[in-house]
Design a protein around this motif. Structure first.
Motif, PDB file in Angstrom:
ATOM      1  N   GLU A   4       0.827  -1.202   0.000  1.00 35.75           N
ATOM      2  CA  GLU A   4       0.000   0.000   0.000  1.00 35.75           C
ATOM      3  C   GLU A   4       0.863   1.254   0.000  1.00 35.75           C
ATOM      4  O   GLU A   4       0.565   2.224  -0.690  1.00 35.75           O
ATOM      5  CB  GLU A   4      -0.926   0.010   1.206  1.00 35.75           C
ATOM      6  N   ILE A   5       1.924   1.216   0.754  1.00 40.69           N
ATOM      7  CA  ILE A   5       2.839   2.364   0.787  1.00 40.69           C
ATOM      8  C   ILE A   5       3.479   2.567  -0.579  1.00 40.69           C
ATOM      9  O   ILE A   5       3.572   3.696  -1.071  1.00 40.69           O
ATOM     10  CB  ILE A   5       3.900   2.166   1.889  1.00 40.69           C
ATOM     11  N   LEU A   6       3.907   1.493  -1.214  1.00 40.01           N
ATOM     12  CA  LEU A   6       4.516   1.608  -2.544  1.00 40.01           C
ATOM     13  C   LEU A   6       3.507   2.099  -3.577  1.00 40.01           C
ATOM     14  O   LEU A   6       3.850   2.885  -4.466  1.00 40.01           O
ATOM     15  CB  LEU A   6       5.106   0.265  -2.961  1.00 40.01           C
ATOM     16  N   VAL A   7       2.266   1.660  -3.465  1.00 45.73           N
ATOM     17  CA  VAL A   7       1.224   2.133  -4.388  1.00 45.73           C
ATOM     18  C   VAL A   7       0.984   3.624  -4.190  1.00 45.73           C
ATOM     19  O   VAL A   7       0.865   4.377  -5.162  1.00 45.73           O
ATOM     20  CB  VAL A   7      -0.080   1.324  -4.197  1.00 45.73           C
ATOM     21  N   TRP A   8       0.905   4.084  -2.955  1.00 38.42           N
ATOM     22  CA  TRP A   8       0.696   5.513  -2.702  1.00 38.42           C
ATOM     23  C   TRP A   8       1.871   6.354  -3.178  1.00 38.42           C
ATOM     24  O   TRP A   8       1.669   7.445  -3.727  1.00 38.42           O
ATOM     25  CB  TRP A   8       0.444   5.761  -1.213  1.00 38.42           C
ATOM     26  N   ILE A   9       3.089   5.865  -2.977  1.00 38.96           N
ATOM     27  CA  ILE A   9       4.266   6.598  -3.450  1.00 38.96           C
ATOM     28  C   ILE A   9       4.240   6.705  -4.977  1.00 38.96           C
ATOM     29  O   ILE A   9       4.488   7.774  -5.550  1.00 38.96           O
ATOM     30  CB  ILE A   9       5.565   5.929  -2.954  1.00 38.96           C
ATOM     31  N   THR A  10       3.905   5.609  -5.650  1.00 36.28           N
ATOM     32  CA  THR A  10       3.816   5.617  -7.109  1.00 36.28           C
ATOM     33  C   THR A  10       2.710   6.549  -7.580  1.00 36.28           C
ATOM     34  O   THR A  10       2.888   7.322  -8.529  1.00 36.28           O
ATOM     35  CB  THR A  10       3.563   4.190  -7.631  1.00 36.28           C
ATOM     36  N   PHE A  11       1.566   6.493  -6.938  1.00 39.04           N
ATOM     37  CA  PHE A  11       0.440   7.349  -7.310  1.00 39.04           C
ATOM     38  C   PHE A  11       0.780   8.826  -7.130  1.00 39.04           C
ATOM     39  O   PHE A  11       0.530   9.651  -8.022  1.00 39.04           O
ATOM     40  CB  PHE A  11      -0.779   6.977  -6.467  1.00 39.04           C
ATOM     41  N   LEU A  12       1.352   9.190  -6.002  1.00 39.88           N
ATOM     42  CA  LEU A  12       1.698  10.584  -5.753  1.00 39.88           C
ATOM     43  C   LEU A  12       2.793  11.078  -6.696  1.00 39.88           C
ATOM     44  O   LEU A  12       2.775  12.239  -7.122  1.00 39.88           O
ATOM     45  CB  LEU A  12       2.113  10.766  -4.293  1.00 39.88           C
ATOM     46  N   THR A  13       3.731  10.209  -7.041  1.00 39.04           N
ATOM     47  CA  THR A  13       4.753  10.574  -8.003  1.00 39.04           C
ATOM     48  C   THR A  13       4.142  10.837  -9.372  1.00 39.04           C
ATOM     49  O   THR A  13       4.501  11.808 -10.052  1.00 39.04           O
ATOM     50  CB  THR A  13       5.817   9.464  -8.101  1.00 39.04           C
ATOM     51  N   ALA A  14       3.218   9.992  -9.788  1.00 35.97           N
ATOM     52  CA  ALA A  14       2.547  10.177 -11.077  1.00 35.97           C
ATOM     53  C   ALA A  14       1.725  11.457 -11.099  1.00 35.97           C
ATOM     54  O   ALA A  14       1.751  12.207 -12.072  1.00 35.97           O
ATOM     55  CB  ALA A  14       1.671   8.972 -11.386  1.00 35.97           C
ATOM     56  N   VAL A  15       0.992  11.730 -10.027  1.00 36.46           N
ATOM     57  CA  VAL A  15       0.200  12.957  -9.959  1.00 36.46           C
ATOM     58  C   VAL A  15       1.115  14.183  -9.966  1.00 36.46           C
ATOM     59  O   VAL A  15       0.849  15.173 -10.650  1.00 36.46           O
ATOM     60  CB  VAL A  15      -0.715  12.941  -8.710  1.00 36.46           C
ATOM     61  N   GLY A  16       2.206  14.113  -9.238  1.00 34.93           N
ATOM     62  CA  GLY A  16       3.165  15.217  -9.240  1.00 34.93           C
ATOM     63  C   GLY A  16       3.768  15.457 -10.609  1.00 34.93           C
ATOM     64  O   GLY A  16       3.939  16.600 -11.033  1.00 34.93           O
ATOM     65  N   PHE A  17       4.062  14.390 -11.324  1.00 33.53           N
ATOM     66  CA  PHE A  17       4.598  14.523 -12.671  1.00 33.53           C
ATOM     67  C   PHE A  17       3.581  15.182 -13.597  1.00 33.53           C
ATOM     68  O   PHE A  17       3.921  16.076 -14.378  1.00 33.53           O
ATOM     69  CB  PHE A  17       4.981  13.136 -13.214  1.00 33.53           C
ATOM     70  N   LEU A  18       2.313  14.771 -13.507  1.00 29.20           N
ATOM     71  CA  LEU A  18       1.284  15.358 -14.369  1.00 29.20           C
ATOM     72  C   LEU A  18       1.048  16.828 -14.047  1.00 29.20           C
ATOM     73  O   LEU A  18       0.853  17.645 -14.952  1.00 29.20           O
ATOM     74  CB  LEU A  18      -0.016  14.570 -14.237  1.00 29.20           C
ATOM     75  N   ILE A  19       1.070  17.169 -12.779  1.00 31.18           N
ATOM     76  CA  ILE A  19       0.912  18.577 -12.394  1.00 31.18           C
ATOM     77  C   ILE A  19       2.069  19.401 -12.936  1.00 31.18           C
ATOM     78  O   ILE A  19       1.871  20.489 -13.482  1.00 31.18           O
ATOM     79  CB  ILE A  19       0.783  18.707 -10.865  1.00 31.18           C
ATOM     80  N   LYS A  20       3.275  18.877 -12.810  1.00 32.65           N
ATOM     81  CA  LYS A  20       4.445  19.601 -13.298  1.00 32.65           C
ATOM     82  C   LYS A  20       4.402  19.739 -14.817  1.00 32.65           C
ATOM     83  O   LYS A  20       4.731  20.783 -15.365  1.00 32.65           O
ATOM     84  CB  LYS A  20       5.720  18.865 -12.873  1.00 32.65           C
ATOM     85  N   LYS A  21       3.979  18.712 -15.507  1.00 35.66           N
ATOM     86  CA  LYS A  21       3.983  18.723 -16.967  1.00 35.66           C
ATOM     87  C   LYS A  21       2.926  19.658 -17.537  1.00 35.66           C
ATOM     88  O   LYS A  21       3.194  20.387 -18.489  1.00 35.66           O
ATOM     89  CB  LYS A  21       3.763  17.306 -17.484  1.00 35.66           C
TER      90      LYS A  21
END
Length: 46
Positions: A4-21
């Motif tokens: 669950e922790i790894l899924v949340w880290i991956t999800f937040l990283t993806a959302v952060g990337f999309l916001i930045k892009k």
């Protein structure tokens, strides 16, 4: 638990990337990165 922790880290990283892009506009430098201005005007750089 650890999955669950790894899924949340991956999800937040993806959302952060999309916001930045898509939403975070960085100012372009007037040097090599802005070739459209140099192509439109006769600046003698070629």
């Amino acid at each position: 638990m650890i999955q669950e922790i790894l899924v949340w880290i991956t999800f937040l990283t993806a959302v952060g990337f999309l916001i930045k892009k898509f939403f975070w506009k960085t100012p372009q430098k007037s040097g090599d990165g802005n070739k459209s201005i140099c192509g439109k005007s006769d600046c003698g750089c070629h």
